[in-house]
Scaffold this active site. Sequence first.
Site, short mmCIF file in Angstrom:
data_model
loop_
_atom_site.label_atom_id
_atom_site.label_comp_id
_atom_site.label_asym_id
_atom_site.label_seq_id
_atom_site.Cartn_x
_atom_site.Cartn_y
_atom_site.Cartn_z
N GLY A 80 -8.77 0.19 14.76
CA GLY A 80 -9.48 1.34 15.33
C GLY A 80 -8.75 2.00 16.49
O GLY A 80 -9.10 3.10 16.91
N GLU A 130 -8.68 1.07 -8.46
CA GLU A 130 -9.81 1.43 -7.61
C GLU A 130 -9.67 2.85 -7.11
O GLU A 130 -8.58 3.26 -6.68
CB GLU A 130 -9.92 0.48 -6.42
N LYS A 135 -4.84 8.58 12.35
CA LYS A 135 -4.69 7.13 12.45
C LYS A 135 -3.30 6.81 12.99
O LYS A 135 -2.32 7.43 12.57
CB LYS A 135 -4.83 6.46 11.08
N LYS A 166 -18.52 -8.46 -2.70
CA LYS A 166 -19.45 -7.82 -3.62
C LYS A 166 -20.53 -8.79 -4.06
O LYS A 166 -20.28 -9.99 -4.20
CB LYS A 166 -18.68 -7.34 -4.86
N ARG A 209 -4.75 -8.09 -11.91
CA ARG A 209 -5.27 -9.36 -12.44
C ARG A 209 -6.64 -9.09 -13.06
O ARG A 209 -7.16 -7.98 -12.95
CB ARG A 209 -5.43 -10.35 -11.30
N HIS A 217 -17.18 3.71 -4.15
CA HIS A 217 -16.06 2.88 -4.51
C HIS A 217 -16.22 2.60 -6.01
O HIS A 217 -17.13 1.89 -6.41
CB HIS A 217 -16.26 1.59 -3.73
N LYS A 220 0.81 -1.22 0.00
CA LYS A 220 0.00 0.00 0.00
C LYS A 220 0.84 1.26 0.00
O LYS A 220 0.55 2.22 -0.73
CB LYS A 220 -0.92 0.01 1.24
#
Lengths: 148, 148, 495, 495
Positions: free
Chosen positions: C164, C274, C157, C236, C291, C207, C116
């Site tokens: 959380g 995304e 964060k 989904k 992919r 999204h 990420k």
Amino acid sequence: MKFKTSDGRKDIEPQREGLVFIHEGLIAQMGDEIWLEIDGRKHKATAAKVGDTWWVHVLGHTLQYEIVEAGAAGADDDSGLTAPMPGKILDVLVSVGQSVKAGDALMVMEAMKMEHKIVAGHDGIVDAIHYNSGDQVIQGAELLSIHE
Amino acid sequence: MKFKTSDGRKDIEPQREGLVFIHEGLIAQMGDEIWLEIDGRKHKATAAKVGDTWWVHVLGHTLQYEIVEAGAAGADDDSGLTAPMPGKILDVLVSVGQSVKAGDALMVMEAMKMEHKIVAGHDGIVDAIHYNSGDQVIQGAELLSIHE
Amino acid sequence: MLKRTLVANRGEIACRILRACREAGIEGVAIHAANDSGSLFTEIADIAIPLEGEGLAETYLNQEQILKIAIDNGCDSIHPGFGFLSERADFAQSVMDSGLIWIGPSPEAITKMGDKMTARITMKAAGVPVIPGEEVEGGLEEVLAIAPSVGYPLLLKATAGGGGKGMRAVYEEENLESEAKAAMREALNAFGDDRVYVERLLTGSRHIEIQVLADKYGRTIHLGERECSVQRRHQKVFEESPSVAIDAELRNAMGEAACDAARAVDYEGAGTVEFLVTPTGEFFFLEMNTRIQVEHPVTEMVTGVDLVREQLRIAGGEAMSCGPLNIRGHAIEVRLYAEDPANNFLPAIGQLKRFIPPTGPGVRLDTGVREGDAVTPDYDPMLAKLIVWAPSRIEALQRMGRALDEFVVLGCTTNIRFLRELCDHPDVVDGWTTTDMIDRLWPDGWKPDLPTIIADAGLLIASAAESTNHGKKIASKSGTSEPLSPFSTLSRRYP
Amino acid sequence: MLKRTLVANRGEIACRILRACREAGIEGVAIHAANDSGSLFTEIADIAIPLEGEGLAETYLNQEQILKIAIDNGCDSIHPGFGFLSERADFAQSVMDSGLIWIGPSPEAITKMGDKMTARITMKAAGVPVIPGEEVEGGLEEVLAIAPSVGYPLLLKATAGGGGKGMRAVYEEENLESEAKAAMREALNAFGDDRVYVERLLTGSRHIEIQVLADKYGRTIHLGERECSVQRRHQKVFEESPSVAIDAELRNAMGEAACDAARAVDYEGAGTVEFLVTPTGEFFFLEMNTRIQVEHPVTEMVTGVDLVREQLRIAGGEAMSCGPLNIRGHAIEVRLYAEDPANNFLPAIGQLKRFIPPTGPGVRLDTGVREGDAVTPDYDPMLAKLIVWAPSRIEALQRMGRALDEFVVLGCTTNIRFLRELCDHPDVVDGWTTTDMIDRLWPDGWKPDLPTIIADAGLLIASAAESTNHGKKIASKSGTSEPLSPFSTLSRRYP
């Protein structure tokens, strides 16, 4: 086992090991599904019996084999007499309880603009009659049954 | 006839005329196909039995009815014992020819990360054992059979 | 051009890829675990090779075994599908080291997009918008200094954290200092590290993902968006293209950003970028899936591009064959799961005693199963994908409703009825689809809306079926001994 | 908008229309003869009403009975499909006189297009090119005078005639006089009328049709062409869009001519204008079919227009919904007939013991039957239409090949294998499809190309199936008495 095909009579006696049948390098694995092995490659096949004919779909081809001499499982001992094609019953020639001899005509049906007789395959007594004259019947419908 | 559904037990004794079943204005016409009539409109339905449960598809809904008390056709007199779900046989506790009593454990299988016992439904003699320990079995596979 | 491709996957996506191979004149090699012997995808393959071992790790995730099978069987390429080994850079590398073609992006691209933080840094450098935010090294002073540039509302964060802990939403500047102190204290207590990360809090966002395709000849294109907001248990269930929230201008901007993202890692083949899109039309990079995606058919239906065939073409060294972007009509995909939607969507098992899919115009079924198959707990409960296309969104919803009504599955509980009700729900009809939609609409869990008359009808049918031994005679009925062949070639007249 | 539509047809086209009704929120009413009770289309209908009587004349062609059913059941409209009553102007008129909506063009348009000579005169007046030719009233002198304006080669045809009597092809002017005398002599002998008709002889032409759509708001559009040249026994078997012989310029010109043809008869709804196209790109009006066509799906696949839905929309008084013409990719339709292609394509009957259609991307099945159905000699032997779409023609052929290979039909002989071989034939691959193609390629009749190993394999499977009583246990196998329900809602873990 002997079969009739569109290009003549064929004989086959495959080697059997349980549900595996082998003939000249071809292997058929039977079960709920049928798998055919050629040169180490497996292909799904589909087979269904209609009357005395086995229909087989394999590798995009659809083939028919009519049984001339049955195999180990033997022929059906079904005493029912069924409509060879869709049509209409024209006449019922027997009644329930009546004795009949092999070859006796039992019903007359019309199909394909022609009349066909339904004849007894063996001696016996008429058990049940499922249609009356004037009734439409679908292919394979049991018309009447004879008890030996 | 009594059934168990997701919202409790249901009782039904439809009026029957041959292959036509009637209950409070609803009409089911049975045959190779099932047709349901509501307010004069016919709808195709599909039904299949899995174990003691009837699955029914009608008007876009899929419903389940577990038989509590069987109908005229009676329960299966199938003496075979089948795998309730896919899994692996862990242990076979009996051998062919052995006498067993109702409730005796016959096999142990693993499925869903848990162990399950397959028990005899009635007294009898073990006829055949179709799997050994270590075998994978699919749901509904007949594991062994008992002769009364 | 490829000659023989091993498909390192199972189920419906293996079927999809193997059919594409067959159509392209490429031999398709399937691999299958023992419990997949006889599965539909092994039937579609030209060659099916059994995998040794049990469980995923020994079979579909077993890199060495799969690579050996590919080499031993003369394959020149491997298609990983999705899931399993599809985003394993080490596997892609091994495949290439063995002289085989990896049908997917380079191991470097997979690695960069897989991490990420690396992805975020790479994207930022490429000018692709990322969610505004900064890692804070210098404590409270720096948080206060950075906050204005990030904007409100913002999210604090813990850099080291998760779950959380050390997370605080700040809606106004006046609360910043006290919330920052609390967050850093919590972070220190929980992780022994008080560093925090300041990120814009994006509420009410959608999204949205963009499909990209890139070949070896320097061409990188996008194929519009997919909206996949309706999810249950973070999976989904309902996907569509185009999105009601995207107009042509935003599509172009997002598409260009997605192409920039792909170019930044020298991307090759099919991939998905995304984005989070805010109600005001801002969009931010989230991640790239390197992919083919489960929901790729909706893009195929609206763009007319065969994505899997293009993957094969690109990997084989050809230029992609598709022309300029041509989006037409609307496509929706629903995922058919073996699960009980009335029982918190828990997976179900059983045997598919009846499996009768809908047919007709605009309906596509990508299935991994057929009638008679057993649904086991061994794999993912997704059985098939039902995709419809229609000229407009409302017509697509109507068509999906019709198709779901026709779909008969008996012997295993599925989510068909849930999907059917979804198609009629005002929020779906109006396009107010959000990721929390199912929880929001059915906070106490979904239950079917079952009219009494249908329940009574089902009961009647069940009792009638039991009384008549329904279905028992099917097999014997046509096994009659009357030969039909003498009549089968007769001519017939028409009135 | 329509509320309840009676579909005056059966089989796959009734299914197609009834599904469109359902999707459009219109109640669909099926009518069926006794021997169609339980047929697939009656299942898809909201209401199915039995027709009294036997044979086509008393049932599907029985105007009075059908109209009465429509009125008695509160229908507001009738869709005739194709065949049967679809081009009966008198029926259209009766429907309208009863205050119902006829889903099709006006009776006047049907009448004008139904009579060849009226259609020709109407088209000529509208400036639509017709095959050059003239009716000759004044004998030999006039033939000689007219011939140069018609052009060579030309065809002399008896005006009163038919069956080739009085027909003469003339390739050069020097033979005209003697051939004309011969033709007139033959015509006089055969029909007692020596009038002849002079028409250009168009050799090597293609049969190409243009789909048109017209609404009540003055909009008349065309949706490109279909090529339907591959025929057996004068029935089409293989249809595609676009045609390899048509470029954008010719498409526009033919499309405009087709729209002119439609406008000339104030056409409304969906219709098809057939043209003969010469190798040099000249095109001539042949006839107009004033109904939906069997092969409409290929146009739907390449244009993205739902033709049947547009028919319903137009008849209901709405404007058509489709935008500008957008042709994308290539579509092919093959007709699945119950017939024996190895025996001069004679119709076959039987029961569909297995009927397993192909699935997957780009494959559409419009079927009137399903597994278990009986194929009877009562109706047309067309069982279903298999349609594929792909980005290019070659990919469409490859996809059709794949789909046909997967299609299993057992219990009734079909033309599947013939269609499969057609897809690979060089003439089809190269686009050299002509109406006489099948006779040309297989002058002694088609026989399957059956490799010995396949024949042997089939024999092996037949004997193994017989020995193991294959298929007999399917019904009883799963009728076990072990309850499954206690386990069906258990959760499961994934590795």
